[in-house]
Structures are given as structure tokens and as C-alpha cells.
Scaffold this motif. Sequence first.
Motif, short mmCIF file in Angstrom:
data_model
loop_
_atom_site.label_atom_id
_atom_site.label_comp_id
_atom_site.label_asym_id
_atom_site.label_seq_id
_atom_site.Cartn_x
_atom_site.Cartn_y
_atom_site.Cartn_z
N LEU A 124 0.98 -1.07 0.08
CA LEU A 124 -0.23 0.25 -0.22
C LEU A 124 1.11 1.16 -0.13
CD1 LEU A 124 -2.84 -1.02 2.69
CD2 LEU A 124 -2.68 -0.82 0.48
N LYS A 125 1.99 0.99 0.81
CA LYS A 125 2.75 2.32 0.64
C LYS A 125 3.22 2.69 -0.64
CE LYS A 125 6.90 4.01 3.80
NZ LYS A 125 7.41 3.79 4.53
N VAL A 178 4.07 6.07 -5.55
CA VAL A 178 3.86 6.00 -7.21
C VAL A 178 2.60 6.55 -7.66
CG1 VAL A 178 3.33 4.42 -8.99
CG2 VAL A 178 4.55 3.15 -7.38
N TYR A 179 1.83 6.96 -6.53
CA TYR A 179 0.81 7.30 -7.37
C TYR A 179 0.86 9.69 -6.82
CZ TYR A 179 -4.02 10.26 -6.65
OH TYR A 179 -4.97 11.41 -6.13
N VAL A 180 1.22 9.77 -5.82
CA VAL A 180 1.89 10.48 -5.47
C VAL A 180 2.61 11.48 -6.24
CG1 VAL A 180 3.04 12.16 -3.67
CG2 VAL A 180 0.83 10.70 -2.63
N GLN A 181 3.89 10.55 -7.05
CA GLN A 181 4.78 10.47 -7.56
C GLN A 181 4.17 11.08 -9.12
OE1 GLN A 181 7.41 7.75 -8.69
NE2 GLN A 181 9.68 9.12 -9.30
N LYS A 182 3.65 10.00 -9.60
CA LYS A 182 2.50 10.29 -11.27
C LYS A 182 1.70 11.59 -11.27
CE LYS A 182 1.28 5.92 -12.85
NZ LYS A 182 0.58 4.56 -12.89
#
Length: 63
Positions: A47-48, A53-57
Amino acid sequence: MIIVPVKDGENIERALKKFKRKFEKTGIVKELRARQQYTKPSVLKRLKMEKAVYVQKLRQAED
């Protein structure tokens, strides 16, 4: 213990709002919810990673 100094003539709603904000910052409620059920370390790691990955995108989309 959370202490919220209240000035003379200050509205009680404003003092409650300050208290709620301070309480939220401590993370007590978040921790209690997390402790209600056990999550395996591997799941936490996954989950981390997904969040990272989401934040980086999102940050790349801003640029």
C-alpha cells in the motif's frame, strides 16, 4: 494532554475548532482505526508503494 487556551470573549465554537484541529494532528483516531484489525507487513509495504507511485504521478502531471 491537549490544552487550548481560550481568550476572554472568545467564542466557544472557535475554541472547539482549535481543539479538534489539535486532536486531529495527534493522529490518535487514525491509529485506533488502524489497530482495529491486523494488516500484514507485506500488505502495508504494498500500500505504501502504491501511494508513492500515485503521488509521484501527480507531481509529474503538475510539471
